[in-house]
Structures are given as C-alpha cells and as structure tokens.
Design an enzyme around this catalytic site. Sequence first.
Site, PDB file in Angstrom:
ATOM      1  N   GLU A 481       7.298  -0.249  -6.687  1.00 20.32           N
ATOM      2  CA  GLU A 481       7.907  -0.234  -5.360  1.00 20.32           C
ATOM      3  C   GLU A 481       7.595   1.071  -4.635  1.00 20.32           C
ATOM      4  O   GLU A 481       7.425   1.097  -3.421  1.00 20.32           O
ATOM      5  CB  GLU A 481       9.422  -0.450  -5.445  1.00 20.32           C
ATOM      6  N   HIS A 487       2.419   3.287   0.834  1.00 18.65           N
ATOM      7  CA  HIS A 487       1.603   2.550   1.801  1.00 18.65           C
ATOM      8  C   HIS A 487       2.304   2.540   3.174  1.00 18.65           C
ATOM      9  O   HIS A 487       1.664   2.685   4.209  1.00 18.65           O
ATOM     10  CB  HIS A 487       1.436   1.114   1.281  1.00 18.65           C
TER      11      HIS A 487
HETATM   12 ZN   LIG Z   1       4.725  -5.737  -5.076  1.00 17.37          ZN
END
Ligand SMILES: [Zn+2]
Length: 689
Positions: A481, A487
């Site tokens: 996570e 990202h």
């Molecule tokens: Zn994922």
Amino acid sequence: MKTNTMDTKTINVLNPLLEPFNTLHDTAPFPKLKNEHYLPAFQEAIKQAKAEIQAVIDNPAQPTFGNTVEAMEATGQRLSIIRGIFFNLNSAETNDEMQQIAQEVAPMLAEFGNDISLNEELFARVKAVYEQKDQLELTTEQQTLLDNSYQSFVRNGANLSADDKESYRQITAELSKLGLQFQQNVLAETNAFELHLTREDELAGLPDFVREAAALTARQKNKEGWIFTLQHPSFIPFMKYSDRRDLREQLFRASSRKGNQDNEYDNKEIIRKILELKLQKAKLLGYKTHADFKLERRMAETPAKVASFLDELHQASKPFAQNDLAEVQQFANENGFEGTIERWDWAYYSEKLKNARYGFNEEEVKPYFQLENVARGIFGLAQKLYKLEFKENKQIDVYHPDVKAYEVFNNQGEFIAVLYMDFFPRESKRSGAWMTDYRSQYVEKGVNKRPHISIVCNFTKPTETKPSLLTFDEVTTFLHEFGHALHGMLSQCRYASTSGTNVYWDFVELPSQMHENWAYEKEWLDQFAVHFETGEKLPEELIHKIVAAKNFQAGYFQERQLSFGMLDMAYHTQQEALREPVAQFEAKAMKPTELLKPVDGALMSTAFSHIFAGGYDAGYYSYKWAEVLDADAYSIFQQNGIFDQDTADSFRQNILEKGGSEHPMVLYKRFRGQEPTVDALLERSGLKK
Ligand SMILES: [Zn+2]
C-alpha cells in the site's frame, strides 16, 4: 415558515462540504462533517458541475484543446472532493446512514456520468479537437488527455449511428443484468450447501481455530455441532487439514459444480449469452473480438501479446509443476496413502509436506515486526530511495483517533503531500487494505496542488500489555500500500485525471508490488526488524525460511494462475458465438495446464465471477503480468544495489512522477531500457532451470 428553497439555501450556507475548507493544505475538515451534509452537498455539487459542463458546450468560440478538453478536465472539482471524502469514509468509517446515502447517491452519479458520456454536443467538440490533434502543439500529457477524453466517448458508442447506438444501449443494459444474475447464481449455489457434522471423529485433523469457526457457524444457524460451507474461510482450511478423505471429497465436489447443476441457478446458458453480447458489442465498435476491444487500453495491448506472455510462463513452469505434483504424490505414498492423489487430496498433503520441510510458524516472526518499527523502516526506505521526510502533524484533522496524519517533504524542505495512515480494524471499516486519495495531484493556474493520500489497513491492534505485532504478510501489505501511496504522493503531472495512480489497469500494481521486494532483504530488515522485548535482530535463518516457504510449489501455483488466464483469453478471443458445450470448451482450453485428473461435473467457468461478473474479462492475465513487471523492475535494484540512488531516481522520474501521462510501456522502457521479460520472475520464484 420557510419555503423548501430557502431551506436548501440555509443548509448550503452552513454545509462545510460546500464552503472553502480553510484548513492546513486545504485538507478535509473531518470533525465538521455530519451525515446530513452529504446528500445536499452531492446535489449542489452535481448541479454546479453540470453548469460548468454546459458552459464548455455553450462556448461560442471554435473548439480548441484549451476551451474544450482542458476546460472539461477543470469541471466538477467540488464534486470530486466530496466524492472522495464520502466514499473513502464509507469504506473506512461508515455507519448505517452513510450506507443508505451511498445507495441514494450511486444512481445520481451514474446518471451524471451518462449525461456526459452520451452528450452529443460535447462529443462533437471533443471530436473536432481530436481530428486536428496532429496540427496542435500539445505536450505528451496533453495528447494523452485528449486521447483519453475522445476514447472514453468512442468506446461508449458515441461514434455509432442512431440505430447502432440503440443496439449498443440494449447490449450494455442486458450485459449488466446478466453479470448480476451470474453473480447471484454463484452466491445462491455457495449458500445452498452445508456440510453439517455432529460427531467429534468427523473433525479429525482440524485445528482448534477451524473447529471454533465451524461451531460458530452452526450456532448462528441454530444447529448442533459444526457446519462447513463453500465460503473460502471455511472451505480452504477444511481441505487443508481434514483427515477425513470422504468428507474432503464431498466438500470438493459440491464446491466445483457451482452453477453447473442444471437447476435454476445454472450459469452455462448465461455464459453463452454474455459471450455473445460482448462479441456483438466489440464488433459494433469495430473490433474483431472482445479481447481486442479491452486490451487496446492496456499495457499489454493485444491478445497475441497476452497469449505469448502466458505461454512463455507456461513453458517455464510446467516441468516444475509436474515435479511439485510428483513430490506430493510421493510424500502421500510414504505417509500411508495408496493410489493416485485426487483434487481433494492436493491441499491436504501439500500442507503436510510444507510443514515437514519448512515448519516455520507466523508466531516466531511477529515479535520482530512491531508496527511502529515497521513504519519507521518504511519511512526510512522512502527517505533513502526518494529523499522524503515524514512529519506527523496533529493540526491536520483526522476522521478517527486511530488515524495519523503526516506532512511529507522532500530534501529541499518542499511540501510534497499529506499522508493519512489508518491501521486498525473496527466495525465501521471494511476488511482488507487499500490506498486511496482525498485529492489527486494536479497543476492549476501554475500552482502545483499537492495530493492528499491515505493508506487504510486492518492490522492487529495493540493491547494494554502488547504492542501491535505484524505478521510477515502484514509487513508486505504495508509495503504494498505504501508503494501505491508513493505513486500518488510523488506525482508531477499537470492534470488530475492523468496523475498518480490513474494509469492503465495492468500497470497500477507495479509500484506497489515492486516495493514488497524489500521485505526479503536482510540489509533493509536489519534497520528496524528487532525483537520488541529483547531488541535482537531478526535471525537470518528465519528470513531464509520465509523465502523458501514463499516459493513452495511455485510451479504448481503458476500453472494454476495461467490456466485461469488462458481460459479467460480463450473465451474472449472467439470470433464467433460459442456453440460447443461449456464443459467441452473449458476442458480444451485448460488441457495444456492440467495437472490433476479432471473430476466429473467439476467446472471452473460456471463460477468464474472474475471474468463473467467482475471486470477481469480479458484481464485475468494481469495478476501474472504485474508480478513479471515487479520482478523485472526490481532486478535493476538487485543489480545496482537495493538502495542505489540512480536507480531510485530513475524509478521516481520515469514511473512514480509520471502517473498515466504517457503510455506505460514507454514509461517502463525509459526506466528499464527494454520491455519486461519473464526471467526475473522465474528466477525469484525458483522456476529457472
Ligand atoms: Zn495493489
């Protein structure tokens, strides 16, 4: 007495969702939010968004990229903030009333979405811009935005003739009904069966936790004894641990014929209809097959590429899978079993073999993974690789006392993101772990609006005497996570819809899965994984056991995943309606990957909700695809050093900062220097000759 209109206005004036937040970094004002704010806020924000869109349509000037595509991107900002807050909280901190509101809001949002995608005037403007795209001097991200915008209309039928549009509408309506029915049938068949045991000797081999759960199920149904069902948490442990071969067979047979019993819940005809309608839809839109249609907007791009990808992995893992099978057979024979093992014996003897070989237990590992230490380790990793600093700031509002809010800065002290972390289970939270955002990153009038990212998990809660100690799985979940969060946090894009994790579907798991790899590195573990009582470092031999256990039967498991991927592709690359019986089609498609003897009446397809009801159609391959990507990307870190600065910079600049602003294969090649190959995955899983 006030009129209704007045009332609405009064509410709106006081509704914190419709006011400027006036909070640090413009974060959501959680403590001010009440259930009664949501519905009027949604109504008002949808109204605003519609007016903004109408203004784009009504613009008397010739359509340009700026006054149409970019202008559309800027509409509905308030709505998207409200949406983010409401649906994130509905997952992480819900209540009955919110769930009720969600039911009311879902059709409103669906209708709003349709109003846009079916708006012919709007499409005409977008199309006019799209047709001159080669003359426009657009940046790469702008080209992507234009392409996304145009394609989202076209793939929803905007370019069709009036008659074809009508057919398209009928097909999609029918498909959504059939998908729902497929799912309901699977559920009905799952719930229709129970294995009701009343004698202690029928429980032979089952550990206490399995017995307790089965006793609870029985009590909930007002019955004596123990009840096992076809639900995974009941079915899987029974197949693994029960010494009673006859009962394992009974449970297995019941599970494997779901949707294939020629009763009212049978799915065979539904499969035929679904496939036919998907093919019709694809052809209407100008594609040869449904897979061609789906894959056009994926990193993998074409059915041929997916086919060769699956086959390459299959060629590599088949001999290992056969060897796994032979080992389990031999182990069973050595332990008093006679004859050939059947499907209902596989999990049972595999579990025993795994224990005999590795015999390591989760409890041995947990004391080394105190949550606070793991968080420190992960922040440390982000600092080493991406030069990020995390500072908890209690002035940022949170929605529950368990939630921590951090400000994230780079090494120049610039503010990068807000990160919320919400670790512990509670009744108001759904199960699982996920990353989400309250605001995506984008640039507005030259200002880089930084994102608000959140990680939500369900880790073991601390008690009065013991801190939260994570299992190894939970450590990798945290890294996973956190990879998604990076990202989102590091995004440097211009538009919200192309930033962060808004990427092609078979690319989104690269950052998350790649960061899981550090969990197997002693060099990283040594920095934080110490026993919570003794302070001793995680012993090296335990790390080796974890890795070995992870690769146990890697060949078998890979073949199994591939068999599903191949079945999915076989169905969705058909150029004609399915004529032969489903059972026959399935047997043919799964033949190359078959290991254990087929069982009469057992069918995968009739319960394969992923592809017939779950959006994984022509997409099941993506599980393996993501693994290949993550292993291939990580191999560069292994070559250059797992903390190598240049490699981390390249991953940040080429992948994490770019979101979905360019085609993922282009981004990936820029980082990796070539397209991904399966070698690193095979190496990592021990599937290399
Ligand atoms: Zn994922």
